[in-house]
Design a protein around this motif. Sequence first.
Motif, PDB file in Angstrom:
ATOM      1  N   GLY A 164       8.285  17.604   0.809  1.00  0.00           N
ATOM      2  CA  GLY A 164       7.030  17.409   1.525  1.00  0.00           C
ATOM      3  C   GLY A 164       6.872  15.964   1.975  1.00  0.00           C
ATOM      4  N   TYR A 165       5.747  15.693   2.601  1.00  0.00           N
ATOM      5  CA  TYR A 165       5.440  14.341   3.070  1.00  0.00           C
ATOM      6  C   TYR A 165       4.585  13.634   2.033  1.00  0.00           C
ATOM      7  N   TYR A 166       4.955  12.399   1.709  1.00  0.00           N
ATOM      8  CA  TYR A 166       4.267  11.649   0.662  1.00  0.00           C
ATOM      9  C   TYR A 166       4.025  10.204   1.105  1.00  0.00           C
ATOM     10  N   ARG A 167       3.021   9.618   0.510  1.00  0.00           N
ATOM     11  CA  ARG A 167       2.915   8.160   0.502  1.00  0.00           C
ATOM     12  C   ARG A 167       3.306   7.733  -0.913  1.00  0.00           C
ATOM     13  N   LEU A 168       4.507   7.223  -1.050  1.00  0.00           N
ATOM     14  CA  LEU A 168       5.050   6.894  -2.360  1.00  0.00           C
ATOM     15  C   LEU A 168       4.535   5.537  -2.819  1.00  0.00           C
ATOM     16  N   ASN A 169       4.167   5.455  -4.094  1.00  0.00           N
ATOM     17  CA  ASN A 169       3.847   4.149  -4.662  1.00  0.00           C
ATOM     18  C   ASN A 169       5.151   3.450  -5.063  1.00  0.00           C
ATOM     19  N   GLY A 170       5.039   2.249  -5.590  1.00  0.00           N
ATOM     20  CA  GLY A 170       6.230   1.475  -5.903  1.00  0.00           C
ATOM     21  C   GLY A 170       7.146   2.154  -6.899  1.00  0.00           C
ATOM     22  N   PHE A 171       6.586   2.750  -7.932  1.00  0.00           N
ATOM     23  CA  PHE A 171       7.382   3.420  -8.958  1.00  0.00           C
ATOM     24  C   PHE A 171       8.144   4.599  -8.363  1.00  0.00           C
ATOM     25  N   ILE A 210      26.802  12.677   5.689  1.00  0.00           N
ATOM     26  CA  ILE A 210      26.625  11.510   4.835  1.00  0.00           C
ATOM     27  C   ILE A 210      26.663  11.896   3.369  1.00  0.00           C
ATOM     28  N   GLY A 211      26.647  13.164   3.067  1.00  0.00           N
ATOM     29  CA  GLY A 211      26.750  13.602   1.685  1.00  0.00           C
ATOM     30  C   GLY A 211      25.425  13.682   0.984  1.00  0.00           C
ATOM     31  N   THR A 212      24.324  13.731   1.724  1.00  0.00           N
ATOM     32  CA  THR A 212      23.025  13.796   1.068  1.00  0.00           C
ATOM     33  C   THR A 212      22.336  15.120   1.361  1.00  0.00           C
ATOM     34  N   ARG A 213      21.850  15.713   0.355  1.00  0.00           N
ATOM     35  CA  ARG A 213      21.160  16.983   0.548  1.00  0.00           C
ATOM     36  C   ARG A 213      19.741  16.779   1.041  1.00  0.00           C
ATOM     37  N   GLU A 214      19.159  15.575   0.754  1.00  0.00           N
ATOM     38  CA  GLU A 214      17.771  15.361   1.141  1.00  0.00           C
ATOM     39  C   GLU A 214      17.612  15.255   2.660  1.00  0.00           C
ATOM     40  N   THR A 215      18.548  14.542   3.314  1.00  0.00           N
ATOM     41  CA  THR A 215      18.363  14.278   4.728  1.00  0.00           C
ATOM     42  C   THR A 215      19.043  15.314   5.601  1.00  0.00           C
ATOM     43  N   GLY A 216      20.246  15.720   5.221  1.00  0.00           N
ATOM     44  CA  GLY A 216      20.940  16.729   5.989  1.00  0.00           C
ATOM     45  C   GLY A 216      21.258  16.299   7.405  1.00  0.00           C
ATOM     46  N   TYR A 217      21.486  15.001   7.640  1.00  0.00           N
ATOM     47  CA  TYR A 217      21.781  14.570   8.985  1.00  0.00           C
ATOM     48  C   TYR A 217      23.162  13.948   9.050  1.00  0.00           C
ATOM     49  N   ALA A 218      23.733  13.954  10.223  1.00  0.00           N
ATOM     50  CA  ALA A 218      25.060  13.386  10.414  1.00  0.00           C
ATOM     51  C   ALA A 218      24.945  11.903  10.609  1.00  0.00           C
ATOM     52  N   ALA A 219      25.604  11.136   9.752  1.00  0.00           N
ATOM     53  CA  ALA A 219      25.436   9.695   9.836  1.00  0.00           C
ATOM     54  C   ALA A 219      26.744   8.935   9.796  1.00  0.00           C
ATOM     55  N   GLY A 263       0.779  -1.230   0.000  1.00  0.00           N
ATOM     56  CA  GLY A 263       0.000   0.000   0.000  1.00  0.00           C
ATOM     57  C   GLY A 263       0.807   1.274   0.000  1.00  0.00           C
ATOM     58  N   GLY A 264       2.089   1.192  -0.372  1.00  0.00           N
ATOM     59  CA  GLY A 264       2.928   2.386  -0.429  1.00  0.00           C
ATOM     60  C   GLY A 264       3.715   2.583   0.854  1.00  0.00           C
ATOM     61  N   VAL A 265       4.594   3.576   0.833  1.00  0.00           N
ATOM     62  CA  VAL A 265       5.437   3.872   2.001  1.00  0.00           C
ATOM     63  C   VAL A 265       5.463   5.384   2.212  1.00  0.00           C
ATOM     64  N   LYS A 266       5.312   5.799   3.461  1.00  0.00           N
ATOM     65  CA  LYS A 266       5.293   7.223   3.798  1.00  0.00           C
ATOM     66  C   LYS A 266       6.719   7.715   4.071  1.00  0.00           C
ATOM     67  N   LEU A 267       7.075   8.830   3.428  1.00  0.00           N
ATOM     68  CA  LEU A 267       8.420   9.384   3.584  1.00  0.00           C
ATOM     69  C   LEU A 267       8.364  10.914   3.527  1.00  0.00           C
ATOM     70  N   HIS A 268       9.344  11.523   4.170  1.00  0.00           N
ATOM     71  CA  HIS A 268       9.511  12.974   4.084  1.00  0.00           C
ATOM     72  C   HIS A 268      10.606  13.253   3.070  1.00  0.00           C
ATOM     73  N   VAL A 269      10.243  13.823   1.948  1.00  0.00           N
ATOM     74  CA  VAL A 269      11.209  14.195   0.919  1.00  0.00           C
ATOM     75  C   VAL A 269      11.723  15.588   1.260  1.00  0.00           C
ATOM     76  N   ARG A 270      13.022  15.678   1.556  1.00  0.00           N
ATOM     77  CA  ARG A 270      13.587  16.939   2.049  1.00  0.00           C
ATOM     78  C   ARG A 270      14.056  17.863   0.921  1.00  0.00           C
ATOM     79  N   ARG A 288      19.304   7.747   1.082  1.00  0.00           N
ATOM     80  CA  ARG A 288      17.882   7.543   0.794  1.00  0.00           C
ATOM     81  C   ARG A 288      17.493   6.070   0.928  1.00  0.00           C
ATOM     82  N   GLN A 289      18.393   5.181   0.522  1.00  0.00           N
ATOM     83  CA  GLN A 289      18.095   3.762   0.633  1.00  0.00           C
ATOM     84  C   GLN A 289      17.951   3.347   2.084  1.00  0.00           C
ATOM     85  N   LYS A 290      18.780   3.909   2.957  1.00  0.00           N
ATOM     86  CA  LYS A 290      18.634   3.603   4.381  1.00  0.00           C
ATOM     87  C   LYS A 290      17.305   4.129   4.916  1.00  0.00           C
TER      88      LYS A 290
END
Length: 486
Positions: free
Chosen positions: A322-329, A467-476, A296-303, A349-351
């Motif tokens: 924004g916040y989305y419920r992403l479909n498989g595609f 971590i080198g990602t602009r979407e998350t902006g968190y230290a990992a 039924g999709g997955v909810k994620l915050h796209v930063r 993003r994969q994590k």
Amino acid sequence: MPPVLPPGSHLSREHDRAARIRFRRAITLMAMTIVLPGSAQLVAGNRKVGRIALRIVLCLIALAVLFGLIGLVWHPFLLKLGSSPSFLLLLRLGLIAGAVGWFALLVDAWRLGQPLTLVKNHRLAMTGMNAVLTFCVAGSLLFGAHIVGVSRDALLQLSGHGGNGNANDGRYNVLLLGGDSGASRWGMRPDSLQIASVDAETGRTVLIGLPRNMENFHFAPGSVMDKQFPDGFNCDACYLNGVSTWAGDHTDLFKGSDNPGIDATVMAIEGITGLKINYWAMVNLQGFRDVVNAVGGVKLHVREPIPVGLPGDSFYTHLKTGYYRLNGFEALWYARARHDSDDYSRMARQKCMINALSQQVSPETVVRKFGAIAKATSGMIETNIPTGDFSTLVPLAMKARSQKISTLSLVPPLVRDTAHPDMGFIHDKVKQAIDKAEGKAGKPAGKAVVPSASSAPNGETQRGGSIGTRETGYAANDSTDLSSAC
């Protein structure tokens, strides 16, 4: 032909009263069979059959109560039963036998009701009711048998052979490989490489991400690949995700191996991280799309905007913030997009995707949508987890769902140069991340390039390698909780 009695006469009233009594008796016999199979035969039919049926039913009720009580006290018990192919086979056969037996008892209850002695309306009503009850009872049990059969087949299809069922230093280390290819093509370069290191007692998990472009790393000491590359994987354009290709071209070195490419990759991962890999699982990323749709999709915050497709594709667009419920595609492109991005961003993003799915897909969802999930996972995953080990790993996975997931990404600037990685430093950082997840004090491991404080998603200031990602902006680069980062 019975005589026609005058309406309202004493004999007519007695006849109607007798007809109602016979009808109630017939209905009661069917109800008894529904509530307690065999009771109707014990009262009005073959008592031997009734006694056998009742004993079987009472034994099954006692077993169900016993299992239920054990399950309330010890949840893993039920999970172990549900992940045992032998038990699932026994349960399936039991459900089929139950459907046949209950069907026969209901038909016999209908016979004991003497339908031919009933008036027409009563006879039709009783026959129709018996048919509905028989269909519902037998149909439900047979459908249950089908679901159990599908579960068992999926379990057997997912299982492999090999692996190491013994925890290493109290942890199970599972190598997760993502392969970007068509169905049933498993010999490709891994597109994603991560280790899920899970505490064998608590389920506390650390996700360790490795860049696919790492070079000049060392393999596990004494392994086949270590003997071929004692100075590290230093051939021309040899990257971590190319180990499987090299092994595929030299299969003579891996006698008796069904998956030389994956075996060689495991040797590389063990050499890089210092962890002993228990199991591996290769996921076909194209099939991943079907799984997300199935749940039924997955909810994620796209930063930050994520490209969906490539500029030359007719469907090329972006996932806006924004916040989305992403479909498989959409979920597939969120996890794999590299255009206007880099491998390190994609690793982050994969994590986030793994964390979101592990937290959002509940057991209730699996039960409700089991057929679609089973169909979607068919041919999607290849693993070396033996069937017998699922009874240990499934309860552990349920524990992991209730725990926070930490992450360590072996990418710049934590690993200064992925072309010439400091193996000792990486080993220390992996140990620190696991120790931190287990609540142990860790000693600093060497010096790393540490950027200035960055703004975390929750407004707090965090320090550590980006971590080198602009979407998350968190230290990992240090072990970081994913729940607040994605």
